[in-house]
Write a protein that holds these residues in place. Structure first.
Motif, PDB file in Angstrom:
ATOM      1  N   ALA A 182       5.524  -1.175   7.795  1.00 45.51           N
ATOM      2  CA  ALA A 182       5.119  -1.336   9.200  1.00 45.51           C
ATOM      3  C   ALA A 182       3.869  -0.540   9.534  1.00 45.51           C
ATOM      4  O   ALA A 182       3.208  -0.803  10.550  1.00 45.51           O
ATOM      5  CB  ALA A 182       6.268  -0.929  10.129  1.00 45.51           C
ATOM      6  N   ARG A 183       3.509   0.422   8.669  1.00 49.23           N
ATOM      7  CA  ARG A 183       2.265   1.179   8.882  1.00 49.23           C
ATOM      8  C   ARG A 183       1.042   0.274   8.796  1.00 49.23           C
ATOM      9  O   ARG A 183      -0.062   0.683   9.157  1.00 49.23           O
ATOM     10  CB  ARG A 183       2.162   2.317   7.856  1.00 49.23           C
ATOM     11  N   LEU A 184       1.242  -0.947   8.321  1.00 48.86           N
ATOM     12  CA  LEU A 184       0.164  -1.935   8.312  1.00 48.86           C
ATOM     13  C   LEU A 184      -0.434  -2.090   9.703  1.00 48.86           C
ATOM     14  O   LEU A 184      -1.644  -2.298   9.858  1.00 48.86           O
ATOM     15  CB  LEU A 184       0.719  -3.278   7.819  1.00 48.86           C
ATOM     16  N   PHE A 185       0.404  -1.954  10.750  1.00 47.00           N
ATOM     17  CA  PHE A 185      -0.088  -2.140  12.112  1.00 47.00           C
ATOM     18  C   PHE A 185      -0.774  -0.894  12.657  1.00 47.00           C
ATOM     19  O   PHE A 185      -1.500  -0.973  13.641  1.00 47.00           O
ATOM     20  CB  PHE A 185       1.045  -2.622  13.014  1.00 47.00           C
ATOM     21  N   VAL A 186      -0.546   0.241  12.032  1.00 46.85           N
ATOM     22  CA  VAL A 186      -1.369   1.411  12.342  1.00 46.85           C
ATOM     23  C   VAL A 186      -2.784   1.174  11.794  1.00 46.85           C
ATOM     24  O   VAL A 186      -3.777   1.446  12.482  1.00 46.85           O
ATOM     25  CB  VAL A 186      -0.759   2.688  11.735  1.00 46.85           C
ATOM     26  N   LEU A 187      -2.857   0.634  10.579  1.00 44.77           N
ATOM     27  CA  LEU A 187      -4.167   0.265  10.018  1.00 44.77           C
ATOM     28  C   LEU A 187      -4.855  -0.764  10.902  1.00 44.77           C
ATOM     29  O   LEU A 187      -6.069  -0.691  11.131  1.00 44.77           O
ATOM     30  CB  LEU A 187      -3.996  -0.312   8.608  1.00 44.77           C
ATOM     31  N   TRP A 188      -4.082  -1.736  11.374  1.00 44.64           N
ATOM     32  CA  TRP A 188      -4.651  -2.774  12.241  1.00 44.64           C
ATOM     33  C   TRP A 188      -5.277  -2.157  13.484  1.00 44.64           C
ATOM     34  O   TRP A 188      -6.406  -2.507  13.877  1.00 44.64           O
ATOM     35  CB  TRP A 188      -3.550  -3.769  12.621  1.00 44.64           C
ATOM     36  N   LYS A 189      -4.577  -1.227  14.115  1.00 39.54           N
ATOM     37  CA  LYS A 189      -5.108  -0.591  15.321  1.00 39.54           C
ATOM     38  C   LYS A 189      -6.372   0.206  15.007  1.00 39.54           C
ATOM     39  O   LYS A 189      -7.342   0.191  15.781  1.00 39.54           O
ATOM     40  CB  LYS A 189      -4.031   0.310  15.940  1.00 39.54           C
ATOM     41  N   LEU A 190      -6.379   0.884  13.871  1.00 34.78           N
ATOM     42  CA  LEU A 190      -7.565   1.637  13.462  1.00 34.78           C
ATOM     43  C   LEU A 190      -8.765   0.716  13.262  1.00 34.78           C
ATOM     44  O   LEU A 190      -9.888   1.031  13.674  1.00 34.78           O
ATOM     45  CB  LEU A 190      -7.282   2.410  12.176  1.00 34.78           C
ATOM     46  N   MET A 191      -8.531  -0.428  12.616  1.00 38.80           N
ATOM     47  CA  MET A 191      -9.627  -1.363  12.375  1.00 38.80           C
ATOM     48  C   MET A 191     -10.097  -2.008  13.676  1.00 38.80           C
ATOM     49  O   MET A 191     -11.294  -2.209  13.883  1.00 38.80           O
ATOM     50  CB  MET A 191      -9.191  -2.436  11.373  1.00 38.80           C
ATOM     51  N   MET A 192      -9.177  -2.333  14.562  1.00 33.26           N
ATOM     52  CA  MET A 192      -9.561  -2.916  15.843  1.00 33.26           C
ATOM     53  C   MET A 192     -10.383  -1.925  16.672  1.00 33.26           C
ATOM     54  O   MET A 192     -11.265  -2.327  17.437  1.00 33.26           O
ATOM     55  CB  MET A 192      -8.322  -3.340  16.615  1.00 33.26           C
ATOM     56  N   LEU A 193     -10.104  -0.636  16.516  1.00 34.67           N
ATOM     57  CA  LEU A 193     -10.851   0.391  17.242  1.00 34.67           C
ATOM     58  C   LEU A 193     -12.096   0.846  16.480  1.00 34.67           C
ATOM     59  O   LEU A 193     -12.778   1.775  16.909  1.00 34.67           O
ATOM     60  CB  LEU A 193      -9.941   1.592  17.523  1.00 34.67           C
ATOM     61  N   ARG A 194     -12.367   0.200  15.340  1.00 31.60           N
ATOM     62  CA  ARG A 194     -13.581   0.449  14.544  1.00 31.60           C
ATOM     63  C   ARG A 194     -13.680   1.910  14.101  1.00 31.60           C
ATOM     64  O   ARG A 194     -14.735   2.553  14.232  1.00 31.60           O
ATOM     65  CB  ARG A 194     -14.829   0.040  15.319  1.00 31.60           C
ATOM     66  N   LYS A 195     -12.596   2.403  13.558  1.00 36.09           N
ATOM     67  CA  LYS A 195     -12.558   3.784  13.097  1.00 36.09           C
ATOM     68  C   LYS A 195     -12.947   3.887  11.622  1.00 36.09           C
ATOM     69  O   LYS A 195     -13.094   2.887  10.931  1.00 36.09           O
ATOM     70  CB  LYS A 195     -11.161   4.380  13.327  1.00 36.09           C
ATOM     71  N   ARG A 196     -13.100   5.112  11.162  1.00 33.24           N
ATOM     72  CA  ARG A 196     -13.475   5.387   9.765  1.00 33.24           C
ATOM     73  C   ARG A 196     -12.197   5.564   8.947  1.00 33.24           C
ATOM     74  O   ARG A 196     -11.478   6.536   9.117  1.00 33.24           O
ATOM     75  CB  ARG A 196     -14.337   6.645   9.685  1.00 33.24           C
ATOM     76  N   VAL A 197     -11.937   4.587   8.075  1.00 36.56           N
ATOM     77  CA  VAL A 197     -10.693   4.567   7.291  1.00 36.56           C
ATOM     78  C   VAL A 197     -11.028   4.742   5.817  1.00 36.56           C
ATOM     79  O   VAL A 197     -11.825   3.981   5.253  1.00 36.56           O
ATOM     80  CB  VAL A 197      -9.925   3.249   7.512  1.00 36.56           C
ATOM     81  N   LEU A 198     -10.393   5.725   5.186  1.00 40.33           N
ATOM     82  CA  LEU A 198     -10.671   6.031   3.781  1.00 40.33           C
ATOM     83  C   LEU A 198      -9.362   6.036   2.989  1.00 40.33           C
ATOM     84  O   LEU A 198      -8.426   6.765   3.307  1.00 40.33           O
ATOM     85  CB  LEU A 198     -11.353   7.392   3.660  1.00 40.33           C
ATOM     86  N   PHE A 199      -9.303   5.191   1.953  1.00 43.72           N
ATOM     87  CA  PHE A 199      -8.179   5.174   1.019  1.00 43.72           C
ATOM     88  C   PHE A 199      -8.498   6.107  -0.144  1.00 43.72           C
ATOM     89  O   PHE A 199      -9.572   6.002  -0.754  1.00 43.72           O
ATOM     90  CB  PHE A 199      -7.948   3.766   0.465  1.00 43.72           C
ATOM     91  N   VAL A 200      -7.583   7.017  -0.461  1.00 44.49           N
ATOM     92  CA  VAL A 200      -7.777   7.922  -1.597  1.00 44.49           C
ATOM     93  C   VAL A 200      -6.549   7.858  -2.492  1.00 44.49           C
ATOM     94  O   VAL A 200      -5.415   8.021  -2.027  1.00 44.49           O
ATOM     95  CB  VAL A 200      -8.017   9.381  -1.143  1.00 44.49           C
ATOM     96  N   SER A 201      -6.786   7.607  -3.771  1.00 45.06           N
ATOM     97  CA  SER A 201      -5.696   7.543  -4.731  1.00 45.06           C
ATOM     98  C   SER A 201      -6.297   7.607  -6.135  1.00 45.06           C
ATOM     99  O   SER A 201      -7.515   7.537  -6.302  1.00 45.06           O
ATOM    100  CB  SER A 201      -4.881   6.258  -4.550  1.00 45.06           C
ATOM    101  N   GLY A 202      -5.445   7.734  -7.128  1.00 45.39           N
ATOM    102  CA  GLY A 202      -5.912   7.708  -8.497  1.00 45.39           C
ATOM    103  C   GLY A 202      -6.207   6.288  -8.950  1.00 45.39           C
ATOM    104  O   GLY A 202      -5.964   5.326  -8.210  1.00 45.39           O
ATOM    105  N   PRO A 203      -6.750   6.136 -10.169  1.00 42.30           N
ATOM    106  CA  PRO A 203      -7.001   4.803 -10.721  1.00 42.30           C
ATOM    107  C   PRO A 203      -5.704   3.996 -10.788  1.00 42.30           C
ATOM    108  O   PRO A 203      -4.609   4.582 -10.738  1.00 42.30           O
ATOM    109  CB  PRO A 203      -7.545   5.115 -12.119  1.00 42.30           C
ATOM    110  N   PRO A 204      -5.760   2.640 -10.876  1.00 41.32           N
ATOM    111  CA  PRO A 204      -6.975   1.844 -11.078  1.00 41.32           C
ATOM    112  C   PRO A 204      -7.754   1.610  -9.782  1.00 41.32           C
ATOM    113  O   PRO A 204      -7.151   1.485  -8.709  1.00 41.32           O
ATOM    114  CB  PRO A 204      -6.441   0.524 -11.627  1.00 41.32           C
ATOM    115  N   VAL A 205      -9.053   1.528  -9.914  1.00 42.32           N
ATOM    116  CA  VAL A 205      -9.922   1.331  -8.758  1.00 42.32           C
ATOM    117  C   VAL A 205      -9.723  -0.053  -8.149  1.00 42.32           C
ATOM    118  O   VAL A 205      -9.878  -0.236  -6.938  1.00 42.32           O
ATOM    119  CB  VAL A 205     -11.396   1.544  -9.168  1.00 42.32           C
TER     120      VAL A 205
END
Length: 303
Positions: free
Chosen positions: A89-112
């Motif tokens: 359900a956190r998908l909709f937190v991402l949705w709100k961030l994108m709709m508000l044109r925020k700076r979103v950064l994914f950080v994780s190990g490989p694979p890229v």
């Protein structure tokens, strides 16, 4: 090799630049082969030149139509479903961030590749009726960034990107939201309130997940869907958010332009949003688009 043990190692990579995602999708198999060849023989362009000459002299179109792009294996059914299950359900937190044109950064190990598909799917969350094919991504979709990009993204007002560099987790001035293995970290208390995960989000996620799983399965096995024509997972994913975005923005625009500038709790509930918890999000979205809208007062229950 994990990120920590690879530090200081000499890494060799070959990249491809394209101004249209369709071109990469259409020619992915050949381009992947050439990248591997160039990695082993960086000065040997003979096979690539022959392929390019043959492609240039053919009558093939420069790019696929958007409907064909959905059949590429960049965003097949498994990729879309894996992203949805990872975010839940956190998908909709991402949705709100994108709709508000925020700076979103994914950080994780490989694979890229997994990180980059996260970025691509995240970029489609704010699709509209006019941009639902996703054939032209926004300039703010940066895909992969590393330490050398810190100065550039520090100046960016909005972006969507990924990295394997763990040091980004300590640089809160570089992002509005950090996504680490599905967990979303938002430093700003105000933005936390604007992008709150609500009960309405959880209900909507269950509905979306059921639609994508069922309808795309019908497409995969060649059965008719309940709506008549089976669709692929990527199309279902984009259409669901394009429809939601259209409804939300149309409601705000109508209230601002034709009504008394007021939106009621019933209006918000009709959008499948939370009539209380989503008011900070809608208020920020209205301000972003220049809509003059009055919302019901927020009354928080104690405890």
């Amino acid at each position: 090799m994990d990120v920590a043990s690879s530090r200081g190692a000499h890494l060799k990579s070959v990249g491809l630049l394209a101004n249209n995602l369709n071109q990469l999708t259409r020619n992915r198999t050949s381009l992947t082969k050439f990248v591997r060849q160039l990695h082993e023989q960086p000065d040997n362009f003979h096979n690539m030149e022959k392929w390019f000459d043959a492609l240039s002299s053919s009558d093939a179109p420069d790019s696929m139509p958007p409907s064909d792009m959905t059949q590429g294996d960049f965003l097949d059914r498994n990729v879309v479903l894996a992203f949805m299950r990872r975010m839940e359900a956190r998908l909709f937190v991402l949705w709100k961030l994108m709709m508000l044109r925020k700076r979103v950064l994914f950080v994780s190990g490989p694979p890229v590749q997994t990180l980059c598909t996260n970025v691509l799917l995240c970029a489609l969350l704010d699709s509209t009726e006019d941009n639902r094919d996703g054939s032209s991504l926004k300039p703010s979709t940066l895909f992969f960034v590393d330490l050398h990009d810190m100065d550039a993204i520090k100046l960016a007002e909005t972006y969507n990107a990924c990295s394997t560099e763990k040091i980004f987790e300590t640089k809160q001035e570089l992002f509005d939201a950090l996504v680490v293995d599905g967990d979303i970290r938002i430093p700003s208390r105000i933005l936390q309130e604007q992008c709150l995960l609500t009960a309405a989000d959880r209900r909507r996620f269950v509905d979306y997940m059921e639609t994508v799983v069922t309808e795309s399965k019908n497409e995969e096995i060649g059965c008719d869907s309940v709506h008549g024509v089976p669709e692929d997972a990527r199309t279902l994913f984009v259409d669901a958010f394009a429809s939601l975005n259209y409804s939300v923005l149309s409601c705000l625009r109508a209230a601002s332009s034709f009504g008394e500038g007021k939106i009621t709790a019933e209006d918000i509930s009709a959008l499948s949003l939370d009539a209380t918890s989503d008011i900070p999000f809608l208020s920020a979205l209205a301000e972003l688009h220049g809509f003059r809208v009055e919302f019901p007062p927020v009354v928080w229950c104690p405890g």
